[in-house]
Structures are given as structure tokens and as C-alpha cells.
Design a protein around this motif. Structure first.
Motif, short mmCIF file in Angstrom:
data_model
loop_
_atom_site.label_atom_id
_atom_site.label_comp_id
_atom_site.label_asym_id
_atom_site.label_seq_id
_atom_site.Cartn_x
_atom_site.Cartn_y
_atom_site.Cartn_z
N ASP A 13 9.37 -0.61 -3.80
CA ASP A 13 10.16 -0.21 -2.71
C ASP A 13 10.87 -1.23 -1.99
OD1 ASP A 13 8.04 -0.98 -1.34
OD2 ASP A 13 7.53 0.88 -0.38
N VAL A 15 9.19 -3.71 -0.26
CA VAL A 15 8.25 -4.02 0.88
C VAL A 15 7.73 -5.58 0.46
CG1 VAL A 15 6.06 -3.77 2.20
CG2 VAL A 15 7.63 -1.91 1.97
N PRO A 36 -3.32 -7.99 11.71
CA PRO A 36 -2.93 -6.71 11.85
C PRO A 36 -2.94 -5.82 10.70
CG PRO A 36 -1.14 -8.20 12.66
CD PRO A 36 -2.40 -9.21 12.08
N GLY A 38 -1.43 -3.93 7.93
CA GLY A 38 -0.21 -3.79 7.16
C GLY A 38 0.32 -5.37 7.01
N CYS A 39 -0.41 -6.31 7.25
CA CYS A 39 -0.23 -7.74 7.04
C CYS A 39 -0.46 -8.22 5.49
CB CYS A 39 -0.71 -8.72 7.99
SG CYS A 39 -2.55 -8.75 7.75
#
Ligand SMILES: Nc1ncnc2c1ncn2[C@@H]1O[C@H](COP(=O)(O)OP(=O)(O)OP(=O)(O)O)[C@@H](O)[C@H]1O
Length: 353
Positions: A13, A15, A36, A38-39
Motif C-alpha cells: 500500500d 507505507v 514508538p 508503527g516505527c
């Protein structure tokens, strides 16, 4: 021993989970990926055993590109521990732990004895080995997860948030256990967590990642606290880093001599607190001259507070001083009292550094 060379992962997608990551995980230690949500920590970890394939770059284990290894065979050679242990519910603990040894073709006898050995290493009993996962506590299930990862004697073990689903006390036990096992077995552990305290307690090396999968800093916990590379790392490492840094600061403090008394002896003249010691010079507790009269008895002793051992960090020394009723922290060497330190002495010694 594990090298990321310009590794990027872009999902379908669009990302970018990991962006041009280059870092080296040294052999025989615990390297923590922290950052954090999603890193890109989990993505980075999973590229090591090819559960995720990089878009660019390569990962080498002992100079061999993992892309040249068969994924299934690679995965069996690397231990893997996840958050909820991921055990098979309809297999006993022993059968769960035997899974990988059997997959790699060990005969039943060897697989069983390797599994039993791993089960004992993580502190579980032969009796517990016969139970099903649901008959164990969450912390015990995590231990089974660790045993399963160790059973086939891997050189590398990957751990993805292995302790985040258990309560804080159990977590501390498990952290200590993993650290002990890593030292004992000399394996290389790569562990993912979002918890900077866990990273600092466990890591020999800590890689801090930021959003977008970029490496912000790779350092020892002490360096990270002393010299965060930038504002992001400083704020991630936290506001009380000055205090936590004490845990990595040695002190050359000379303890002051402390007057002591043995059980059955009269309290010596003077004011305030006197330290009672046993026959071998081991500390027993504090005697309050205000309330004591005549020979010292065991049931009048006040708790000691935490003890500091010669060579401990400034944090331990300070804790010893603050937790003693006399505000003089007891310093021991091989169990014998060598003197005491006050909080002021600890702080003064820090200012001299
Ligand atoms: N299979 C996937 N397909 C698409 N995007 C994904 C996939 N897996 C992860 N991502 C995205 O990639 C980024 C990094 O995810 P990753 O799980 O590696 O992060 P993390 O640091 O481990 O996060 P957390 O601590 O929340 O688990 C996130 O933006 C995530 O949404």
C-alpha cells in the motif's frame, strides 16, 4: 553477526515501514529495537528470519545473506518468541517445546531430552511439562515460549514484545530470566519492545527507531541516557533520564567507617543509630539508641534498607542511603560490612566525575 545493509521495506500500500536501515547486531548479547508504535520494529525483526522480505538492501547472519537461505530452514534455525507465547493449545507443554527439534529431524529421544532441558532452564518443572498451556499462568506460558525458542539450541533468538502481556512483577522476573539465559548460553538475542525502561534494563545495545523506520541512535543504555543523539531520542528516553543514568554510573566512593555492635553486647555510647552485625561481620539491622537499653537483642533491630555491594552503581548506593532508617546506606563486600555512605556523599562523588 547480524548486519542490516541499507534495508528498506515498503508494503504494497506504499507505507515505508523501514527506511534504509543499516546497523550491526553484535554476537552474544541482547540488542533491543525500541521506538514508538508503527516505527517498524516488528518489520525489522521479521526480516531477519524472512517472515517479511525487504524491498531493498540485505541482511546477513555470520556474513551469509539470509536471502540465500531457504525460508523454512532459516526459521527453524532461529528461535522466535512472541507476545502471547503462541503455543498450540491441544499439545502439552513438552510437545510444544519439542516442535522445532522434531521439525529439524531430531529423533524422538533427542527431541524429548532437549525439550526437557529447555523446560528446566526456564524454571518450569517436569510436572508442568505434562500440562496443557491453559493450565499455566500467563507468565508460565511465556516461559514455555522461551523454552520452545531455545530447545533446538539456536545461535540467534528473536523476541517480539515477549513480556508486554504479563503483569509488571512477572515481567521483571522474566526479564531477569532472559538476561541470565542469554549470559549462560552466549546466544544472540534481538528483542523488540515499545518500552524504553525494558530496553534499558535488558539491552546491551539499544537501537532507537523513529517513525518511518529510521534509525535514530544505536548505543549502549548508558550512552543513550548520557548522550541522546537528538531531541527525539532525548524525549523518548524520558524526563527522568538524569536519575536513571545513575544506574550506569560507577562510583569510586570510599565508604565511611561505621561503628558496629554484636548481638548480646551493650550498645556503645553515642547518639542515633548503631549497626548490628553477625558473627561473620554480616549486617543484621539498625539499633535505635533512643529505645535501646542493655544488651542488643534481635527483636529490637530495625530493617536495614537496601544493601550496596562494593562496585555497584551510584543508583544502588543512593538507594541504600535513602532506604536506611539511619540514612547511612550499608556497603558490603562478600557479605561483610565495609562501611556506610550518606546520600550527600553519593551526590558529591557524582559532582566530582
Ligand atoms: N503487512 C502489512 N501491510 C501493510 N502495512 C504494514 C504491514 N505490517 C506493518 N505495516 C505498517 O508498517 C509500519 C510499521 O509497522 P511495524 O509493525 O513494523 O511497527 P512496530 O514498530 O512494530 O509497531 P507496534 O509497536 O505498534 O507493533 C506501520 O505503519 C504499519 O501499519
Amino acid at each position: 553477526m547480524i548486519r542490516f545493509e541499507g534495508v528498506t521495506k515498503r508494503y504494497a500500500d506504499g507505507v515505508t515501514a523501514v527506511d534504509d536501515l543499516t546497523l550491526e547486531v553484535p554476537k552474544g548479547g541482547i540488542t533491543v529495537f525500541v521506538g514508538p508504535s508503527g516505527c517498524g520494529k516488528t518489520t525489522s525483526l521479521r526480516m531477519i528470519n524472512r517472515m517479511v522480505e525487504p524491498t531493498e538492501g540485505r541482511i546477513l547472519i555470520n556474513d551469509q545473506d539470509v536471502a540465500d537461505r531457504k525460508p523454512a530452514q532459516l526459521r527453524r534455525s532461529i528461535g522466535y518468541v512472541i507476545q502471547h507465547a503462541g503455543l498450540f493449545p491441544h499439545r502439552t507443554v513438552l510437545k510444544n517445546v519439542m516442535t522445532v527439534p522434531k521439525l529439524i529431524g531430531w529423533d524422538a529421544g533427542r527431541a524429548r531430552s532437549a525439550a526437557m532441558e529447555a523446560i528446566e532452564k526456564v524454571g518450569l518443572t517436569a510436572n508442568q511439562a505434562e500440562r496443557y498451556p491453559a493450565q499455566l499462568s500467563g507468565g508460565q506460558q511465556q516461559r514455555v515460549g522461551v523454552a520452545r525458542a531455545l530447545a533446538s539450541d539456536p545461535e540467534v533468538v528473536l523476541m517480539d514484545e515477549p513480556f508486554s502481556a504479563v503483569d509488571p512483577l512477572v515481567r521483571m522476573d522474566l526479564q531477569a530470566e532472559v538476561k541470565r539465559l542469554q549470559r549462560e548460553l552466549g546466544i544472540t538475542v534481538v528483542l523488540v519492545t515499545h518500552d524504553i525502561d525494558e530496553a534499558i534494563v535488558l539491552g546491551d545495545h539499544v537501537a532507537v527507531l523513529r517513525q518511518g523506520g529510521k534509525l535514530a541512535q544505536l548505543a549502549s543504555p548508558g550512552e543513550l541516557l548520557r548522550e541522546p543523539a537528538d531531541d527525539f531520542v532525548a524525549s523518548f528516553v524520558g524526563k527522568d533520564r538524569g536519575y536513571r543514568k545513575l544506574g550506569f554510573t560507577g562510583t569510586h566512593l570510599e565508604p565511611s567507617p561505621e561503628q558496629t555492635v554484636s548481638l548480646g553486647e551493650d550498645v556503645p555510647e553515642g547518639r542515633g543509630w548503631v549497626l548490628a552485625v553477625g558473627e561473620g561481620g554480616e549486617p543484621l539491622g539498625w539499633v535505635d539508641r533512643h529505645t535501646s537499653g542493655g544488651p542488643v537483642e534481635r527483636d529490637e533491630l530495625h530493617r536495614m534498607g537496601a544493601l550496596a555491594e562494593v562496585g555497584d552503581s551510584a543508583r544502588v548506593f543512593l538507594d541504600a542511603a535513602l532506604s536506611a532508617p539511619s540514612r547511612r546506606g550499608v556497603v558490603v563486600s562478600e557479605g561483610r560490612v565495609v562501611g556506610t555512605v550518606s546520600a550527600q556523599q553519593v551526590v558529591d562523588s557524582l559532582e566530582q566525575v
